[in-house]
Motif scaffolding. Structure first.
Motif, PDB file in Angstrom:
ATOM      1  N   UNK A  86       0.830  -1.209   0.000  1.00 20.36           N
ATOM      2  CA  UNK A  86       0.000   0.000   0.000  1.00 20.36           C
ATOM      3  C   UNK A  86       0.866   1.261   0.000  1.00 20.36           C
ATOM      4  N   UNK A  87       2.075   1.157   0.525  1.00 22.09           N
ATOM      5  CA  UNK A  87       3.000   2.288   0.481  1.00 22.09           C
ATOM      6  C   UNK A  87       3.543   2.469  -0.932  1.00 22.09           C
ATOM      7  N   UNK A  88       3.890   1.378  -1.580  1.00 24.78           N
ATOM      8  CA  UNK A  88       4.480   1.438  -2.919  1.00 24.78           C
ATOM      9  C   UNK A  88       3.482   1.952  -3.966  1.00 24.78           C
ATOM     10  N   UNK A  89       2.210   1.629  -3.768  1.00 26.18           N
ATOM     11  CA  UNK A  89       1.210   1.954  -4.789  1.00 26.18           C
ATOM     12  C   UNK A  89       0.550   3.305  -4.562  1.00 26.18           C
ATOM     13  N   UNK A  90       0.666   3.866  -3.360  1.00 27.45           N
ATOM     14  CA  UNK A  90       0.019   5.134  -3.008  1.00 27.45           C
ATOM     15  C   UNK A  90       0.528   6.266  -3.900  1.00 27.45           C
ATOM     16  N   UNK A  91      -0.372   7.170  -4.364  1.00 27.70           N
ATOM     17  CA  UNK A  91      -1.798   7.296  -4.061  1.00 27.70           C
ATOM     18  C   UNK A  91      -2.702   6.819  -5.200  1.00 27.70           C
ATOM     19  N   UNK A  92      -2.296   5.785  -5.919  1.00 27.76           N
ATOM     20  CA  UNK A  92      -3.055   5.360  -7.093  1.00 27.76           C
ATOM     21  C   UNK A  92      -3.814   4.070  -6.839  1.00 27.76           C
ATOM     22  N   UNK A  93      -5.092   4.126  -7.132  1.00 25.63           N
ATOM     23  CA  UNK A  93      -5.955   2.956  -7.005  1.00 25.63           C
ATOM     24  C   UNK A  93      -6.246   2.401  -8.398  1.00 25.63           C
ATOM     25  N   UNK A  94      -6.755   1.181  -8.501  1.00 21.55           N
ATOM     26  CA  UNK A  94      -7.002   0.591  -9.818  1.00 21.55           C
ATOM     27  C   UNK A  94      -8.332   1.046 -10.423  1.00 21.55           C
ATOM     28  N   UNK A 100     -14.808  -7.306 -17.582  1.00 24.11           N
ATOM     29  CA  UNK A 100     -13.753  -8.320 -17.646  1.00 24.11           C
ATOM     30  C   UNK A 100     -13.019  -8.534 -16.327  1.00 24.11           C
ATOM     31  N   UNK A 101     -13.257  -7.626 -15.367  1.00 23.25           N
ATOM     32  CA  UNK A 101     -12.522  -7.630 -14.098  1.00 23.25           C
ATOM     33  C   UNK A 101     -11.014  -7.533 -14.327  1.00 23.25           C
ATOM     34  N   UNK A 102     -10.656  -6.747 -15.301  1.00 22.69           N
ATOM     35  CA  UNK A 102      -9.258  -6.471 -15.594  1.00 22.69           C
ATOM     36  C   UNK A 102      -8.940  -5.039 -15.188  1.00 22.69           C
ATOM     37  N   UNK A 103      -7.752  -4.854 -14.618  1.00 18.87           N
ATOM     38  CA  UNK A 103      -7.300  -3.502 -14.285  1.00 18.87           C
ATOM     39  C   UNK A 103      -6.853  -2.835 -15.583  1.00 18.87           C
ATOM     40  N   UNK A 104      -7.528  -1.764 -15.944  1.00 20.35           N
ATOM     41  CA  UNK A 104      -7.281  -1.132 -17.234  1.00 20.35           C
ATOM     42  C   UNK A 104      -6.533   0.191 -17.107  1.00 20.35           C
ATOM     43  N   UNK A 129       2.554   1.433 -16.005  1.00 20.33           N
ATOM     44  CA  UNK A 129       2.254   0.093 -16.511  1.00 20.33           C
ATOM     45  C   UNK A 129       2.551  -0.975 -15.469  1.00 20.33           C
ATOM     46  N   UNK A 130       3.621  -0.778 -14.717  1.00 18.27           N
ATOM     47  CA  UNK A 130       3.972  -1.739 -13.672  1.00 18.27           C
ATOM     48  C   UNK A 130       2.901  -1.769 -12.587  1.00 18.27           C
ATOM     49  N   UNK A 131       2.353  -0.594 -12.252  1.00 11.71           N
ATOM     50  CA  UNK A 131       1.330  -0.520 -11.219  1.00 11.71           C
ATOM     51  C   UNK A 131       0.038  -1.199 -11.654  1.00 11.71           C
ATOM     52  N   UNK A 132      -0.319  -1.074 -12.925  1.00 10.75           N
ATOM     53  CA  UNK A 132      -1.495  -1.774 -13.447  1.00 10.75           C
ATOM     54  C   UNK A 132      -1.307  -3.287 -13.303  1.00 10.75           C
ATOM     55  N   UNK A 133      -0.115  -3.771 -13.687  1.00  7.28           N
ATOM     56  CA  UNK A 133       0.170  -5.207 -13.551  1.00  7.28           C
ATOM     57  C   UNK A 133       0.159  -5.640 -12.092  1.00  7.28           C
ATOM     58  N   UNK A 134       0.696  -4.790 -11.225  1.00  9.25           N
ATOM     59  CA  UNK A 134       0.747  -5.122  -9.798  1.00  9.25           C
ATOM     60  C   UNK A 134      -0.657  -5.239  -9.222  1.00  9.25           C
ATOM     61  N   UNK A 135      -1.512  -4.272  -9.536  1.00  6.25           N
ATOM     62  CA  UNK A 135      -2.886  -4.334  -9.036  1.00  6.25           C
ATOM     63  C   UNK A 135      -3.597  -5.587  -9.544  1.00  6.25           C
ATOM     64  N   UNK A 136      -3.341  -5.947 -10.808  1.00  2.11           N
ATOM     65  CA  UNK A 136      -3.986  -7.147 -11.342  1.00  2.11           C
ATOM     66  C   UNK A 136      -3.522  -8.388 -10.590  1.00  2.11           C
ATOM     67  N   UNK A 137      -2.228  -8.467 -10.313  1.00  2.00           N
ATOM     68  CA  UNK A 137      -1.706  -9.597  -9.552  1.00  2.00           C
ATOM     69  C   UNK A 137      -2.348  -9.665  -8.169  1.00  2.00           C
ATOM     70  N   UNK A 138      -2.453  -8.530  -7.525  1.00  7.03           N
ATOM     71  CA  UNK A 138      -3.026  -8.481  -6.180  1.00  7.03           C
ATOM     72  C   UNK A 138      -4.483  -8.936  -6.202  1.00  7.03           C
ATOM     73  N   UNK A 139      -5.268  -8.397  -7.123  1.00  9.03           N
ATOM     74  CA  UNK A 139      -6.707  -8.695  -7.136  1.00  9.03           C
ATOM     75  C   UNK A 139      -7.021 -10.081  -7.691  1.00  9.03           C
TER      76      UNK A 139
END
Length: 205
Positions: A86-94, A100-104, A129-139
């Protein structure tokens, strides 16, 4: 639930620079200071930091999740190399497609205080782009998905339920979450991110 190696892979994905300078210098480390932002750990992340301890890192238990704070709140609790998700991704949410339940894409959490201190609007393309992939992995992990869905469901139930005990509310949350389909869990989790950064603060109880 993520294993330690999965957390390391997730952190590595987000190890690229979000901007071309140290973002904390301009904002005086706004997000690092415990009272300013909700700091949570994903399922399994407490165990990771138990194995990889930080000297200023303190686990804090809430009803809904396990969080963390600084022992000495005048200093950062993490290091650039070792920080929770949550520190690394702040302040961006997916931004997630309901079809499709894909992070776009990403959306920045906004509020008067966030807008005043969190000056990053457009992260570097590689980090974006890395953050989009990270959120997808998490979810994509069911435990993580249910983690966000549970919080959103609690907020939905608690808002009109004045006077009810926390225990009663949590029991209803567990019962309702257990009856949800995977699609419903996704929809509920997605609704959580619409709440981040609103004027009314999120609570951990």
């Amino acid at each position: 639930m993520f294993t330690p190696s999965q957390f390391e892979s997730l952190y590595s994905l987000l190890s690229v620079d979000i901007v071309t300078e140290d973002c904390g210098i301009k904002c005086e480390q706004y997000c690092c200071k415990t009272p300013n932002t909700m700091k949570y750990l994903l399922p399994g992340e407490e165990e990771y930091f138990t194995l990889n301890p930080l000297p200023n890192f303190k686990i804090k238990e809430y009803y809904l999740f396990t969080g963390y704070e600084a022992k000495d709140q005048t200093n950062c609790l993490c290091t650039r190399q070792l920080r929770p998700f949550c520190c690394r991704i702040f302040p961006f949410r997916p931004a997630v497609s309901l079809n499709s339940f894909k992070v776009v894409d990403l959306k920045k959490a906004t509020s008067p205080e966030f807008d005043q201190y969190c000056w990053i609007i457009n992260p570097l393309p590689e980090w974006h782009q890395a953050a989009i992939k990270a959120w997808q992995q998490v979810l994509n992990d069911r435990d993580n998905l249910r983690f966000y869905a549970r919080y959103a469901l609690f907020l939905k139930i608690a808002k009109p339920a004045h006077g009810r005990s926390t225990t009663s509310l949590l029991y209803e949350v567990v019962e309702e979450l257990d009856n949800m389909t995977l699609d419903q869990e996704w929809q509920m989790a997605i609704s959580f991110f619409d709440l981040i950064g609103q004027k009314e603060p999120l609570v951990g109880l």
